[in-house]
Design an enzyme around this catalytic site. Structure first.
Site, PDB file in Angstrom:
ATOM      1  N   HIS A   4      -3.033   9.281   1.295  1.00  0.00           N
ATOM      2  CA  HIS A   4      -3.042   8.101   0.429  1.00  0.00           C
ATOM      3  C   HIS A   4      -4.422   7.880  -0.176  1.00  0.00           C
ATOM      4  CE1 HIS A   4      -4.525   5.358   3.881  1.00  0.00           C
ATOM      5  NE2 HIS A   4      -4.361   6.541   4.411  1.00  0.00           N
ATOM      6  N   HIS A  12       0.853  -1.184   0.000  1.00  0.00           N
ATOM      7  CA  HIS A  12       0.000   0.000   0.000  1.00  0.00           C
ATOM      8  C   HIS A  12       0.888   1.232   0.000  1.00  0.00           C
ATOM      9  CE1 HIS A  12      -3.485   2.447   0.396  1.00  0.00           C
ATOM     10  NE2 HIS A  12      -3.158   2.897   1.587  1.00  0.00           N
ATOM     11  N   CYS A  35      -3.530   2.856  -5.401  1.00  0.00           N
ATOM     12  CA  CYS A  35      -2.770   3.710  -4.484  1.00  0.00           C
ATOM     13  C   CYS A  35      -1.386   4.048  -5.022  1.00  0.00           C
ATOM     14  CB  CYS A  35      -2.666   3.041  -3.111  1.00  0.00           C
ATOM     15  SG  CYS A  35      -1.876   1.398  -3.124  1.00  0.00           S
TER      16      CYS A  35
END
Length: 261
Positions: free
Chosen positions: A42, A30, A169
């Protein structure tokens, strides 16, 4: 931090850095942009209809390290874990209908370690990396520009709908760092290094299947690395530079850039 790992300590990162953390036994990672002051911006696949914790566009930046730590009540949608939250009042801040949010670094990492994404690496360095999504040959813009893009996407137009293959992401972090979007035949595709790795596996294995022994292994590895490098090279050379203020219009107007950033 070395060739085999981009793992860093918290003291090694500065505002504007692209950071990431591995999830689910290194199955995927991530990504986000480090804001400074223990905060990360994010892009997530959280339910976009959930309302933000605050309607104040700027109040979260007043938080300090003296804020008491408690167990975060906003469980990470990706890791499904609860961690000790450094900024419980502001962690999870985002606009309604947007997947761009802020989290404290503790909640962003979950139980994972901290890694620093590398930019402007040599082609042989990228190929040496077995896993994608750790570095790119593209150059990063100055930190103040990276920071401005991330803040604008957080507080204004978001980054569109989350898509695991085309708008994830890592794509968000890459855009914040470079201002580039990759389009093919009028359709936007992601520049994610993780996705390029997955895409490159079937072709590499298929070719290697018809060979045998060390030749098959070497051919499979070579094709896999070439596929990753090719996609990264296309992103760096053909990625369209779009000003963050024009991003929403760019996507809504036949993919035509409004002006250069």
């Amino acid at each position: 931090m070395g060739l085999l790992s981009h793992r860093v300590e918290r003291s090694d990162i500065v505002a504007g850095d692209h950071i990431y953390s591995w999830r689910t036994s290194f199955l995927y990672s991530h990504h986000g942009i480090f804001f400074g002051e223990n905060i990360v911006i994010h892009f997530t696949n959280d339910d976009p209809t959930i309302k933000s914790k605050s309607n104040d566009r700027s109040s979260f930046i007043t938080c300090t390290s003296s804020t008491p730590s408690i167990t975060c009540t906003s469980t990470c949608a990706i890791t499904k874990l609860q961690t000790t939250c450094s900024y419980p009042k502001y962690c999870g801040f985002r606009k309604q209908d947007s997947g761009v949010k802020i989290s404290c670094l503790d909640c962003f990492l979950g139980n994972g370690s901290l890694y620093l994404y590398q930019y402007d690496v040599a082609w042989y360095y990228l190929i040496a990396k077995i896993r994608g999504g750790t570095c790119t040959t593209a150059k990063s813009d100055p930190p103040e520009i990276v920071f401005r893009r991330a803040m604008y996407l957080l507080l204004d137009h978001g980054f569109g709908e989350f898509d695991l293959l085309e708008n994830n992401c890592e794509d968000f972090a890459l855009y914040c760092k470079t201002g580039r979007l990759l389009y093919s035949r009028g359709e936007r595709v992601g520049g994610s290094g993780q996705v390029s790795s997955v895409v490159g596996v079937p072709t590499s294995v298929a070719v290697g299947f018809f060979l045998s022994g060390p030749v098959a292994l070497a051919t499979t590895a070579a094709l896999y690395s070439f596929n990753r490098y090719s996609i990264d090279l296309i992103y760096r050379l053909r990625g369209i530079k779009v000003a963050v203020e024009d991003l929403a219009k760019f996507r809504a107007n036949g993919n035509r850039p409004m002006k250069k950033d």
